[in-house]
Design a protein around this motif. Structure first.
Motif, PDB file in Angstrom:
ATOM      1  N   SER A 144       0.859  -1.179   0.000  1.00 20.36           N
ATOM      2  CA  SER A 144       0.000   0.000   0.000  1.00 20.36           C
ATOM      3  C   SER A 144       0.899   1.234   0.000  1.00 20.36           C
ATOM      4  O   SER A 144       1.995   1.217   0.566  1.00 20.36           O
ATOM      5  CB  SER A 144      -0.916   0.002   1.223  1.00 20.36           C
ATOM      6  OG  SER A 144      -0.152  -0.038   2.407  1.00 20.36           O
ATOM      7  N   ILE A 177      -4.378  -4.069  -2.627  1.00 19.92           N
ATOM      8  CA  ILE A 177      -5.009  -3.708  -3.897  1.00 19.92           C
ATOM      9  C   ILE A 177      -6.259  -2.867  -3.634  1.00 19.92           C
ATOM     10  O   ILE A 177      -6.477  -1.824  -4.265  1.00 19.92           O
ATOM     11  CB  ILE A 177      -5.375  -4.963  -4.710  1.00 19.92           C
ATOM     12  CG1 ILE A 177      -4.125  -5.726  -5.130  1.00 19.92           C
ATOM     13  CG2 ILE A 177      -6.199  -4.585  -5.942  1.00 19.92           C
ATOM     14  CD1 ILE A 177      -4.421  -7.047  -5.843  1.00 19.92           C
ATOM     15  N   TYR A 178      -7.081  -3.315  -2.687  1.00 21.60           N
ATOM     16  CA  TYR A 178      -8.316  -2.581  -2.393  1.00 21.60           C
ATOM     17  C   TYR A 178      -8.015  -1.184  -1.845  1.00 21.60           C
ATOM     18  O   TYR A 178      -8.591  -0.188  -2.302  1.00 21.60           O
ATOM     19  CB  TYR A 178      -9.167  -3.366  -1.390  1.00 21.60           C
ATOM     20  CG  TYR A 178     -10.431  -2.633  -1.016  1.00 21.60           C
ATOM     21  CD1 TYR A 178     -11.505  -2.583  -1.903  1.00 21.60           C
ATOM     22  CD2 TYR A 178     -10.539  -1.967   0.195  1.00 21.60           C
ATOM     23  CE1 TYR A 178     -12.663  -1.887  -1.580  1.00 21.60           C
ATOM     24  CE2 TYR A 178     -11.691  -1.277   0.534  1.00 21.60           C
ATOM     25  CZ  TYR A 178     -12.747  -1.236  -0.358  1.00 21.60           C
ATOM     26  OH  TYR A 178     -13.891  -0.533  -0.031  1.00 21.60           O
ATOM     27  N   SER A 181      -6.745   1.042  -4.550  1.00 20.51           N
ATOM     28  CA  SER A 181      -7.782   1.369  -5.538  1.00 20.51           C
ATOM     29  C   SER A 181      -8.663   2.511  -5.056  1.00 20.51           C
ATOM     30  O   SER A 181      -9.097   3.349  -5.858  1.00 20.51           O
ATOM     31  CB  SER A 181      -8.636   0.132  -5.842  1.00 20.51           C
ATOM     32  OG  SER A 181      -9.526  -0.176  -4.782  1.00 20.51           O
ATOM     33  N   ALA A 188      -9.995  -2.043  -8.844  1.00 18.30           N
ATOM     34  CA  ALA A 188      -9.264  -3.123  -8.184  1.00 18.30           C
ATOM     35  C   ALA A 188      -9.314  -4.414  -9.003  1.00 18.30           C
ATOM     36  O   ALA A 188      -8.321  -5.146  -9.092  1.00 18.30           O
ATOM     37  CB  ALA A 188      -9.829  -3.365  -6.784  1.00 18.30           C
ATOM     38  N   LEU A 231     -13.095  -9.369  -3.239  1.00 23.28           N
ATOM     39  CA  LEU A 231     -11.959  -9.318  -4.161  1.00 23.28           C
ATOM     40  C   LEU A 231     -11.153 -10.613  -4.094  1.00 23.28           C
ATOM     41  O   LEU A 231     -10.677 -11.110  -5.125  1.00 23.28           O
ATOM     42  CB  LEU A 231     -11.077  -8.107  -3.827  1.00 23.28           C
ATOM     43  CG  LEU A 231     -10.030  -7.720  -4.867  1.00 23.28           C
ATOM     44  CD1 LEU A 231     -10.681  -7.371  -6.205  1.00 23.28           C
ATOM     45  CD2 LEU A 231      -9.192  -6.541  -4.360  1.00 23.28           C
TER      46      LEU A 231
END
Length: 280
Positions: A144, A177-178, A181, A188, A231
């Motif tokens: 992140s 990823i989330y 995004s 995502a 996800l």
């Protein structure tokens, strides 16, 4: 079918869990992960307890301090010490963050590497050297990040360039990823679809802190939220089931509560493994 170093659903091992785990070993945990920096020089009772677990269960290591993209020379002395630790405990896989965390000193944070072709080549060369010293392939984790200094490539293109150049594996962090995004305004699932499936070694899921609707902070200090679970499910649907580990670093609840989330991973894996029923 791809062969993985570990299987199923895992849990990040924190020292607070050592006592409960040695007294009662949960059936729902298929493998464990530790940060080697927190254990390499630990002896005495804790060291013996760790050894008793690594002798019986699959373990992976997730590094904190190698600073693969940093300006300081790669710490080859640490890598030599790390190799001994990995071998002694029969560690199945070693991973590190695609980031840097210091120069002459340690920053105690994971800083984003500039998304440039030059930085990708520089980082890949350091990964290659680390793999040479460790005499094993390693996996790198998509991190992140909150700013992208000197950005010339998209995050996914930078990640793929490093993976290709270093010929290493990927620790796929679904929560990162989330979080990215939301913070950087990308899709995502589109990011996920561009991940090289053949490089996935295992995955992480974790919780995060909601500072604002458009600003999330990756803390590993909360339960996993539904969009992250969705996800992960989409990743299984797209790529097949791969090993997945729950991270929790603070605000740590009692072990039985964490095991419920490990069981949620297992439920998603089981559902994704079921054959598709066709009618008509």
């Amino acid at each position: 079918m791809k062969s993985y170093a570990v299987q199923g659903a895992g849990l990040g091992l924190r020292r607070a869990f050592i006592g409960p785990l040695t007294e009662h070993l949960p059936e729902s945990v298929d493998f464990y992960e530790i940060a080697p920096e927190n254990w390499i020089r630990i002896g005495g009772k804790l060291g013996k307890q760790l050894r008793s677990l690594t002798e019986r269960f699959p373990f992976v290591c997730h590094g904190l301090s190698l600073s693969l993209g940093g300006p300081a020379p790669l710490d080859e002395e640490f890598l030599t010490e790390l190799k001994t630790f990995l071998d002694q405990h029969h560690i199945r896989l070693y991973s590190e963050h695609l980031s840097y965390c210091g120069d002459d000193g340690h920053l105690y944070d994971l800083m984003p590497i500039p998304f440039t072709a030059e930085a990708a080549k520089y980082t890949a060369d350091r990964i290659l050297r680390a793999q040479e010293i460790l005499e094993r392939r390693i996996a790198i984790e998509n991190i992140s990040y909150y700013v992208a200094p000197g950005k010339e490539l998209e995050e996914i293109d930078f990640l793929n360039a490093v993976l290709q150049e270093a010929d290493c594996d990927l620790l796929l962090d679904i929560n990162n990823i989330y979080v990215n995004s939301i913070n950087h305004g990308y899709d995502a699932e589109a990011f996920l679809s561009s991940v090289p499936v053949h490089r996935i070694a295992y995955a992480h899921v974790a919780g995060h802190y909601v500072e604002a609707a458009d600003f999330l902070v990756d803390t590993h200090g909360a339960t996993v939220i539904d969009p992250v679970w969705r996800l992960l499910r989409r990743a299984y649907e797209s790529f097949g089931v791969f090993p997945t580990l729950l991270e929790r670093d603070f605000n740590i609840p009692p072990l039985p509560e964490l095991l419920l989330e490990v069981q949620q991973i297992q439920a998603l894996q089981a559902a994704a493994s079921q054959p598709v029923r066709r009618y008509g």
